[in-house]
Design a protein around this motif. Structure first.
Motif, PDB file in Angstrom:
ATOM      1  N   TYR A 119       0.865  -1.180   0.000  1.00 14.90           N
ATOM      2  CA  TYR A 119       0.000   0.000   0.000  1.00 14.90           C
ATOM      3  C   TYR A 119       0.897   1.223   0.000  1.00 14.90           C
ATOM      4  O   TYR A 119       1.885   1.281   0.731  1.00 14.90           O
ATOM      5  CB  TYR A 119      -0.897  -0.020   1.245  1.00 14.90           C
ATOM      6  N   LYS A 120       0.537   2.197  -0.817  1.00 12.56           N
ATOM      7  CA  LYS A 120       1.316   3.429  -0.839  1.00 12.56           C
ATOM      8  C   LYS A 120       0.381   4.624  -0.800  1.00 12.56           C
ATOM      9  O   LYS A 120      -0.513   4.776  -1.628  1.00 12.56           O
ATOM     10  CB  LYS A 120       2.192   3.521  -2.080  1.00 12.56           C
ATOM     11  N   GLU A 121       0.595   5.438   0.209  1.00 14.12           N
ATOM     12  CA  GLU A 121      -0.037   6.750   0.332  1.00 14.12           C
ATOM     13  C   GLU A 121       1.027   7.608   1.006  1.00 14.12           C
ATOM     14  O   GLU A 121       1.132   7.645   2.217  1.00 14.12           O
ATOM     15  CB  GLU A 121      -1.309   6.688   1.169  1.00 14.12           C
ATOM     16  N   GLY A 122       1.858   8.219   0.196  1.00 18.51           N
ATOM     17  CA  GLY A 122       3.034   8.926   0.714  1.00 18.51           C
ATOM     18  C   GLY A 122       4.219   7.967   0.775  1.00 18.51           C
ATOM     19  O   GLY A 122       5.100   8.004  -0.055  1.00 18.51           O
ATOM     20  N   THR A 123       4.227   7.058   1.769  1.00 14.73           N
ATOM     21  CA  THR A 123       5.295   6.065   1.872  1.00 14.73           C
ATOM     22  C   THR A 123       4.728   4.680   1.590  1.00 14.73           C
ATOM     23  O   THR A 123       3.527   4.433   1.733  1.00 14.73           O
ATOM     24  CB  THR A 123       5.921   6.072   3.287  1.00 14.73           C
ATOM     25  N   MET A 124       5.603   3.787   1.207  1.00  4.16           N
ATOM     26  CA  MET A 124       5.210   2.411   0.881  1.00  4.16           C
ATOM     27  C   MET A 124       5.241   1.568   2.145  1.00  4.16           C
ATOM     28  O   MET A 124       6.151   1.693   2.963  1.00  4.16           O
ATOM     29  CB  MET A 124       6.169   1.822  -0.161  1.00  4.16           C
ATOM     30  N   ALA A 125       4.248   0.704   2.296  1.00  5.71           N
ATOM     31  CA  ALA A 125       4.203  -0.256   3.394  1.00  5.71           C
ATOM     32  C   ALA A 125       3.756  -1.585   2.811  1.00  5.71           C
ATOM     33  O   ALA A 125       3.060  -1.633   1.788  1.00  5.71           O
ATOM     34  CB  ALA A 125       3.234   0.208   4.472  1.00  5.71           C
ATOM     35  N   SER A 126       4.186  -2.683   3.445  1.00  6.55           N
ATOM     36  CA  SER A 126       3.847  -3.997   2.907  1.00  6.55           C
ATOM     37  C   SER A 126       3.696  -5.026   4.015  1.00  6.55           C
ATOM     38  O   SER A 126       4.065  -4.783   5.165  1.00  6.55           O
ATOM     39  CB  SER A 126       4.926  -4.453   1.922  1.00  6.55           C
ATOM     40  N   ALA A 127       3.143  -6.180   3.625  1.00  3.74           N
ATOM     41  CA  ALA A 127       2.971  -7.294   4.561  1.00  3.74           C
ATOM     42  C   ALA A 127       2.826  -8.577   3.769  1.00  3.74           C
ATOM     43  O   ALA A 127       2.342  -8.579   2.634  1.00  3.74           O
ATOM     44  CB  ALA A 127       1.733  -7.091   5.429  1.00  3.74           C
ATOM     45  N   LEU A 128       3.237  -9.680   4.382  1.00  4.00           N
ATOM     46  CA  LEU A 128       2.959 -11.001   3.853  1.00  4.00           C
ATOM     47  C   LEU A 128       1.635 -11.435   4.467  1.00  4.00           C
ATOM     48  O   LEU A 128       1.506 -11.529   5.686  1.00  4.00           O
ATOM     49  CB  LEU A 128       4.072 -12.001   4.210  1.00  4.00           C
ATOM     50  N   VAL A 129       0.650 -11.666   3.629  1.00  3.17           N
ATOM     51  CA  VAL A 129      -0.690 -12.044   4.081  1.00  3.17           C
ATOM     52  C   VAL A 129      -0.914 -13.499   3.671  1.00  3.17           C
ATOM     53  O   VAL A 129      -0.806 -13.822   2.489  1.00  3.17           O
ATOM     54  CB  VAL A 129      -1.746 -11.114   3.451  1.00  3.17           C
ATOM     55  N   PRO A 130      -1.218 -14.391   4.625  1.00  2.99           N
ATOM     56  CA  PRO A 130      -1.297 -15.807   4.301  1.00  2.99           C
ATOM     57  C   PRO A 130      -2.546 -16.228   3.510  1.00  2.99           C
ATOM     58  O   PRO A 130      -2.494 -17.169   2.732  1.00  2.99           O
ATOM     59  CB  PRO A 130      -1.270 -16.502   5.659  1.00  2.99           C
ATOM     60  N   GLU A 131      -3.658 -15.538   3.693  1.00  3.72           N
ATOM     61  CA  GLU A 131      -4.925 -15.994   3.109  1.00  3.72           C
ATOM     62  C   GLU A 131      -5.469 -15.003   2.081  1.00  3.72           C
ATOM     63  O   GLU A 131      -5.467 -13.791   2.309  1.00  3.72           O
ATOM     64  CB  GLU A 131      -5.975 -16.185   4.208  1.00  3.72           C
ATOM     65  N   LEU A 132      -6.001 -15.541   0.980  1.00  3.56           N
ATOM     66  CA  LEU A 132      -6.617 -14.715  -0.043  1.00  3.56           C
ATOM     67  C   LEU A 132      -7.800 -13.923   0.515  1.00  3.56           C
ATOM     68  O   LEU A 132      -7.997 -12.754   0.156  1.00  3.56           O
ATOM     69  CB  LEU A 132      -7.083 -15.576  -1.222  1.00  3.56           C
ATOM     70  N   ALA A 133      -8.576 -14.515   1.390  1.00 11.25           N
ATOM     71  CA  ALA A 133      -9.737 -13.821   1.964  1.00 11.25           C
ATOM     72  C   ALA A 133      -9.316 -12.532   2.666  1.00 11.25           C
ATOM     73  O   ALA A 133     -10.028 -11.518   2.608  1.00 11.25           O
ATOM     74  CB  ALA A 133     -10.490 -14.733   2.922  1.00 11.25           C
ATOM     75  N   GLU A 134      -8.153 -12.550   3.314  1.00  6.95           N
ATOM     76  CA  GLU A 134      -7.638 -11.341   3.979  1.00  6.95           C
ATOM     77  C   GLU A 134      -7.283 -10.266   2.951  1.00  6.95           C
ATOM     78  O   GLU A 134      -7.524  -9.082   3.167  1.00  6.95           O
ATOM     79  CB  GLU A 134      -6.380 -11.704   4.790  1.00  6.95           C
ATOM     80  N   VAL A 135      -6.700 -10.693   1.837  1.00  9.21           N
ATOM     81  CA  VAL A 135      -6.365  -9.770   0.754  1.00  9.21           C
ATOM     82  C   VAL A 135      -7.644  -9.170   0.182  1.00  9.21           C
ATOM     83  O   VAL A 135      -7.735  -7.956  -0.031  1.00  9.21           O
ATOM     84  CB  VAL A 135      -5.558 -10.496  -0.354  1.00  9.21           C
ATOM     85  N   GLN A 136      -8.647 -10.005  -0.039  1.00  8.00           N
ATOM     86  CA  GLN A 136      -9.916  -9.519  -0.582  1.00  8.00           C
ATOM     87  C   GLN A 136     -10.575  -8.506   0.355  1.00  8.00           C
ATOM     88  O   GLN A 136     -11.111  -7.499  -0.100  1.00  8.00           O
ATOM     89  CB  GLN A 136     -10.852 -10.699  -0.877  1.00  8.00           C
ATOM     90  N   ARG A 137     -10.503  -8.762   1.655  1.00  8.11           N
ATOM     91  CA  ARG A 137     -11.049  -7.803   2.627  1.00  8.11           C
ATOM     92  C   ARG A 137     -10.297  -6.476   2.568  1.00  8.11           C
ATOM     93  O   ARG A 137     -10.895  -5.398   2.618  1.00  8.11           O
ATOM     94  CB  ARG A 137     -10.992  -8.371   4.050  1.00  8.11           C
ATOM     95  N   ALA A 138      -8.958  -6.549   2.468  1.00  8.62           N
ATOM     96  CA  ALA A 138      -8.144  -5.328   2.407  1.00  8.62           C
ATOM     97  C   ALA A 138      -8.484  -4.508   1.158  1.00  8.62           C
ATOM     98  O   ALA A 138      -8.632  -3.283   1.232  1.00  8.62           O
ATOM     99  CB  ALA A 138      -6.657  -5.680   2.437  1.00  8.62           C
ATOM    100  N   PHE A 139      -8.632  -5.169   0.017  1.00 10.23           N
ATOM    101  CA  PHE A 139      -8.958  -4.463  -1.223  1.00 10.23           C
ATOM    102  C   PHE A 139     -10.347  -3.840  -1.137  1.00 10.23           C
ATOM    103  O   PHE A 139     -10.549  -2.700  -1.577  1.00 10.23           O
ATOM    104  CB  PHE A 139      -8.853  -5.404  -2.427  1.00 10.23           C
ATOM    105  N   GLU A 140     -11.324  -4.564  -0.586  1.00 14.22           N
ATOM    106  CA  GLU A 140     -12.665  -3.996  -0.454  1.00 14.22           C
ATOM    107  C   GLU A 140     -12.656  -2.805   0.501  1.00 14.22           C
ATOM    108  O   GLU A 140     -13.274  -1.773   0.239  1.00 14.22           O
ATOM    109  CB  GLU A 140     -13.674  -5.036   0.031  1.00 14.22           C
ATOM    110  N   GLU A 141     -11.926  -2.957   1.589  1.00 14.96           N
ATOM    111  CA  GLU A 141     -11.838  -1.863   2.551  1.00 14.96           C
ATOM    112  C   GLU A 141     -11.207  -0.629   1.894  1.00 14.96           C
ATOM    113  O   GLU A 141     -11.698   0.491   2.055  1.00 14.96           O
ATOM    114  CB  GLU A 141     -11.014  -2.314   3.758  1.00 14.96           C
TER     115      GLU A 141
END
Length: 193
Positions: A156-178
């Motif tokens: 995710y980038k808004e000014g600075t870049m931040a990242s994470a290793l996310v184990p489950e696709l459902a978590e990624v889908q929630r993050a994108f929807e959010e």
């Protein structure tokens, strides 16, 4: 080789299964001899009319450019568009909160103002053939993901870049929807890059 998209007006939001069923029924039917739906003249490519549905054909070389035009016509007219190559359905809504937001995928799809269902389903197609998905609000911020060993690298980038290793696709889908709906709770997962 050619590819195709099916475009039509639907009363309700359709799932991929429902859109696929409409496509399969139309694909094997004889073309209609009646008048074309009003939106058909706006569609690029080779079109075949099936009562209220229009099948748009294009070759592989122009698929990305032509698909983007078809998606735009569908969005402007409140139509459903089914992409049988990717098994994805584009519904008129619900949309995210950022006008002009774009969904980019590693297999070449670009959709402006994607509906939330499309975002969710496109993430499920991440693979070696589709190695990333991103939601981009140009000049402001973006979220992107790539499959990696052990899960998904979410950035995710808004000014600075931040990242994470996310184990489950459902978590990624929630993050994108959010992200698409204006929330930022998913940033608790991230660490500065």
């Amino acid at each position: 080789m050619s590819v195709e998209l099916l475009v039509w007006r639907a009363a309700d939001h359709l799932s991929r299964d429902q859109a696929r069923a409409v496509y399969l029924a139309v694909k094997d039917a004889p073309p209609s001899t009646g008048p074309a739906p009003d939106f058909a003249r706006e569609l690029p490519g080779q079109i075949r009319i099936f009562r209220d549905q229009v099948l748009v054909g294009m070759d592989l070389d122009t698929m990305d450019e032509m698909s983007a035009k078809v998606f735009a016509v569908a969005k402007a007219n409140g139509l459903v568009c089914y992409d049988p190559q990717r098994d994805l359905v584009h519904n008129p809504g619900p949309l995210g909160v950022y006008p002009g937001m774009q969904l980019h995928t590693g297999d070449g799809m670009i959709v402006t103002d994607p509906d939330l269902g499309l975002i969710h389903d496109a993430l499920a197609t991440l693979s070696p053939q589709n190695p990333f998905s991103a939601l981009v609000n140009f000049g402001m911020h973006f979220i992107q993901v790539s499959p990696v060993e052990g899960g998904y690298e979410l950035e995710y980038k808004e000014g600075t870049m931040a990242s994470a290793l996310v184990p489950e696709l459902a978590e990624v889908q929630r993050a994108f929807e959010e992200y698409a709906t204006g929330g930022r709770g998913f940033t608790k997962l991230l660490k500065p890059a």
